[in-house]
Design a protein around this motif. Structure first.
Motif, PDB file in Angstrom:
ATOM      1  N   THR A   1      34.214  32.377 -17.900  1.00 38.10           N
ATOM      2  CA  THR A   1      32.941  32.204 -17.198  1.00 38.10           C
ATOM      3  C   THR A   1      32.709  30.725 -16.932  1.00 38.10           C
ATOM      4  O   THR A   1      32.596  29.949 -17.867  1.00 38.10           O
ATOM      5  CB  THR A   1      31.778  32.760 -18.040  1.00 38.10           C
ATOM      6  OG1 THR A   1      32.069  34.112 -18.401  1.00 38.10           O
ATOM      7  CG2 THR A   1      30.489  32.708 -17.242  1.00 38.10           C
ATOM      8  N   PRO A   2      32.639  30.292 -15.660  1.00 41.34           N
ATOM      9  CA  PRO A   2      32.824  31.106 -14.459  1.00 41.34           C
ATOM     10  C   PRO A   2      34.291  31.467 -14.240  1.00 41.34           C
ATOM     11  O   PRO A   2      35.178  30.838 -14.802  1.00 41.34           O
ATOM     12  CB  PRO A   2      32.311  30.192 -13.341  1.00 41.34           C
ATOM     13  CG  PRO A   2      32.546  28.812 -13.859  1.00 41.34           C
ATOM     14  CD  PRO A   2      32.325  28.883 -15.337  1.00 41.34           C
TER      15      PRO A   2
ATOM     16  N   PRO B   1      37.485  32.001 -11.463  1.00 40.93           N
ATOM     17  CA  PRO B   1      37.892  31.539 -10.132  1.00 40.93           C
ATOM     18  C   PRO B   1      37.565  32.565  -9.047  1.00 40.93           C
ATOM     19  O   PRO B   1      37.692  33.770  -9.258  1.00 40.93           O
ATOM     20  CB  PRO B   1      39.403  31.347 -10.284  1.00 40.93           C
ATOM     21  CG  PRO B   1      39.610  31.108 -11.748  1.00 40.93           C
ATOM     22  CD  PRO B   1      38.590  31.967 -12.433  1.00 40.93           C
TER      23      PRO B   1
ATOM     24  N   ALA C   1      37.192  26.639 -17.568  1.00 41.96           N
ATOM     25  CA  ALA C   1      35.779  27.001 -17.448  1.00 41.96           C
ATOM     26  C   ALA C   1      34.919  26.183 -18.405  1.00 41.96           C
ATOM     27  O   ALA C   1      33.811  25.756 -18.054  1.00 41.96           O
ATOM     28  CB  ALA C   1      35.603  28.493 -17.704  1.00 41.96           C
TER      29      ALA C   1
ATOM     30  N   TYR D   1      34.503  22.646 -17.076  1.00 37.69           N
ATOM     31  CA  TYR D   1      33.527  22.645 -15.990  1.00 37.69           C
ATOM     32  C   TYR D   1      32.097  22.801 -16.521  1.00 37.69           C
ATOM     33  O   TYR D   1      31.191  22.056 -16.126  1.00 37.69           O
ATOM     34  CB  TYR D   1      33.823  23.765 -14.984  1.00 37.69           C
ATOM     35  CG  TYR D   1      32.659  23.989 -14.060  1.00 37.69           C
ATOM     36  CD1 TYR D   1      32.399  23.096 -13.021  1.00 37.69           C
ATOM     37  CD2 TYR D   1      31.779  25.054 -14.248  1.00 37.69           C
ATOM     38  CE1 TYR D   1      31.301  23.269 -12.193  1.00 37.69           C
ATOM     39  CE2 TYR D   1      30.677  25.229 -13.430  1.00 37.69           C
ATOM     40  CZ  TYR D   1      30.439  24.330 -12.407  1.00 37.69           C
ATOM     41  OH  TYR D   1      29.339  24.494 -11.599  1.00 37.69           O
TER      42      TYR D   1
ATOM     43  N   TRP E   1      36.407  21.663  -8.173  1.00 40.32           N
ATOM     44  CA  TRP E   1      35.559  22.649  -8.847  1.00 40.32           C
ATOM     45  C   TRP E   1      34.847  23.542  -7.829  1.00 40.32           C
ATOM     46  O   TRP E   1      34.655  24.743  -8.065  1.00 40.32           O
ATOM     47  CB  TRP E   1      34.545  21.962  -9.745  1.00 40.32           C
ATOM     48  CG  TRP E   1      35.108  21.309 -10.966  1.00 40.32           C
ATOM     49  CD1 TRP E   1      34.931  20.014 -11.364  1.00 40.32           C
ATOM     50  CD2 TRP E   1      35.926  21.909 -11.991  1.00 40.32           C
ATOM     51  NE1 TRP E   1      35.587  19.767 -12.548  1.00 40.32           N
ATOM     52  CE2 TRP E   1      36.201  20.916 -12.956  1.00 40.32           C
ATOM     53  CE3 TRP E   1      36.446  23.188 -12.175  1.00 40.32           C
ATOM     54  CZ2 TRP E   1      36.980  21.165 -14.089  1.00 40.32           C
ATOM     55  CZ3 TRP E   1      37.229  23.438 -13.310  1.00 40.32           C
ATOM     56  CH2 TRP E   1      37.484  22.436 -14.245  1.00 40.32           C
TER      57      TRP E   1
ATOM     58  N   TYR F   1      35.174  27.525  -8.110  1.00 39.87           N
ATOM     59  CA  TYR F   1      34.020  28.265  -8.615  1.00 39.87           C
ATOM     60  C   TYR F   1      32.893  28.462  -7.604  1.00 39.87           C
ATOM     61  O   TYR F   1      32.130  29.417  -7.722  1.00 39.87           O
ATOM     62  CB  TYR F   1      33.453  27.576  -9.857  1.00 39.87           C
ATOM     63  CG  TYR F   1      34.418  27.512 -11.018  1.00 39.87           C
ATOM     64  CD1 TYR F   1      35.261  28.575 -11.325  1.00 39.87           C
ATOM     65  CD2 TYR F   1      34.484  26.388 -11.827  1.00 39.87           C
ATOM     66  CE1 TYR F   1      36.142  28.523 -12.385  1.00 39.87           C
ATOM     67  CE2 TYR F   1      35.362  26.314 -12.904  1.00 39.87           C
ATOM     68  CZ  TYR F   1      36.185  27.389 -13.184  1.00 39.87           C
ATOM     69  OH  TYR F   1      37.050  27.333 -14.235  1.00 39.87           O
TER      70      TYR F   1
ATOM     71  N   THR G   1      29.874  27.198  -7.100  1.00 34.26           N
ATOM     72  CA  THR G   1      28.528  27.371  -7.655  1.00 34.26           C
ATOM     73  C   THR G   1      27.509  26.528  -6.889  1.00 34.26           C
ATOM     74  O   THR G   1      27.858  25.667  -6.083  1.00 34.26           O
ATOM     75  CB  THR G   1      28.504  26.957  -9.128  1.00 34.26           C
ATOM     76  OG1 THR G   1      28.749  25.535  -9.216  1.00 34.26           O
ATOM     77  CG2 THR G   1      29.560  27.698  -9.940  1.00 34.26           C
TER      78      THR G   1
END
Length: 434
Positions: free
Chosen positions: A48-49, A51, A306, A309, A372, A376, A378
């Protein structure tokens, strides 16, 4: 000890061969290496998160790719096909030439360049790799003059016998060559001819990555050393394994993991602390991003990445400071720094390869932001990209922005711009190696 490389460090993190097993008891984790399990890492649970799958590129993405390619155009030496690691400085490493090969593949697939340009450029660099001098006729030197192909030292002065090879740099080159022949099979025989020149057994011995150095001049013998630290070691070992080399000890971080809480996240750090093993141990974005973008993250890598990150995202949530840390050149002394989640006993350390701390020079890394965001996607990674969008220029993307005053870290580098292209390739198509 580690070797400082004033142009671009070749990521050596050197320790004495066999030191890990020779020290049975000691401080700083020395007695625990080689028998540390992957404690605390539940591979049955999803990272979590996680890819993301490929998704469409935006207009901004395509403009970003074109900007990154301008660096390659401006810094290619047509006589050799090599690209300088830093704009205007005619020297480079195998790590950075691998970055260029991967950028080349990405640029053609993203339609930034056409097939004819890829063919010309790939042919030029493969020709150079086919004829450049090797250290003791075994493996590529740590640095070459990009205009002449001469083996050079850290000051870009000719050194006919070379200063040694880097197993980590070679691991990256092996990834790049595998990607090139996989995506463009017309180069397969040429790639195989290049690789056949190299004594690859010299970089992987007994499951470990082995580099060399020649410290005291042309007449001295090569010193062989174990090479690599957490993240970088596993990435390079995966590259070596692609070509059938024995990197079985180095390919997993399990034996060297020490869990450390940073910004509310348990992050995997390296047991081989500098006090006992004589090498810095920075936990940075770079190797996890490259594993994901190029090879796809395996189960272990996905969980370690993860956490690295999330620590950066959490630091921003807690402090308001945008955070994207990795290795980067900077446009002032000491020229190259590892902006780390953790290194040498400190959270958010900023260190040189010699281990000196420079927290006042911490930067927000442009390539980490792109990497990133590709992996991910985000809200936080989107904000990073938005905040750094003004770093695009006529010669490519600048490396980042200083935290202390918000000023650009204006240096232009091959690796920054290559990672931008790799990131956009991943976003559109997934990992570069099928």
């Amino acid at each position: 000890m580690t070797r400082v490389f004033s142009l671009r460090p070749s990521l050596l993190f050197l320790t004495g061969l066999g030191l890990a097993t020779a020290i049975a008891v000691g401080a700083d984790g020395a007695g625990r290496v080689a028998r540390q399990p992957l404690a605390g890492l539940d591979l049955a649970q999803p990272a979590t998160p996680a890819p993301l799958a490929p998704r469409p590129l935006t207009t901004a993405d395509r403009a970003a790719a074109a900007t990154a390619w301008r660096y390659m155009e401006a810094n290619t030496h047509p006589e050799t096909g090599l690209v300088s690691s830093v704009a205007g400085y005619p020297s480079s490493t195998m790590w950075d030439q691998a970055s260029y090969i991967l950028a080349l593949v990405a640029a053609e697939r993203l339609e930034v360049i056409d097939a004819d340009e890829l063919s010309w450029r790939a042919g030029k660099i493969l020709d150079s790799l086919s004829r450049m001098a090797l250290v003791d006729d075994q493996l590529p030197n740590k640095a070459y003059h990009t205009g002449t192909l001469a083996m050079v030292d850290y000051g870009n002065s000719p050194t006919p016998r070379g200063i040694g090879w880097s197993a980590v740099d070679m691991g990256r080159m092996l990834v790049a060559l595998r990607v090139l022949e996989d995506r463009h099979p017309q180069f397969r025989d040429w790639v195989r001819g290049v690789v056949a020149r190299w004594n690859l057994d010299g970089i992987a011995v007994g499951g470990e990555l082995i580099g060399t150095r020649r410290e005291d001049g042309e007449e001295t013998a090569l010193e062989h050393l174990q090479e690599g630290r957490i993240g970088y070691e596993q990435y390079a070992a995966r590259g070596a394994a692609l070509w059938g080399l024995d990197a079985t000890s180095a390919i997993s971080a399990g034996r060297v993991i020490d869990w450390h809480g940073v910004a509310g996240v348990e992050v995997a750090t390296d047991l081989r602390r500098a006090a006992s093993f004589g090498a810095i141990t920075p936990v940075v974005s770079e190797p996890y991003l490259l594993q994901g973008l190029e090879l796809g993250l395996n189960g272990e890598g996905a969980r370690l990445a993860a956490a690295v990150y999330r620590a950066q995202e959490n630091r921003h949530a807690r402090t308001g400071q945008l955070t994207a840390v990795s290795e980067d050149h900077i446009d002032q002394k000491p020229s190259f720094l590892y902006n780390a989640v953790f290194s040498n006993g400190r959270d958010w350390a900023v260190v040189t390869e010699k281990g000196s701390f420079h927290p006042e020079l911490r930067t927000v890394s442009l390539k980490a932001a792109f990497g990133w965001d590709a992996l991910y996607g985000t809200d936080y990674t989107a904000r990073l990209r938005t905040e750094l969008a003004d770093l695009a220029g006529p010669g490519g993307w600048a490396a980042g922005r200083y935290e202390a005053d918000g000023e650009p870290n204006a240096i232009l580098t091959l690796n920054t711009n290559a990672v931008v292209l790799e990131s956009l390739y991943y976003k559109a198509f997934g990992p570069m190696l099928r």
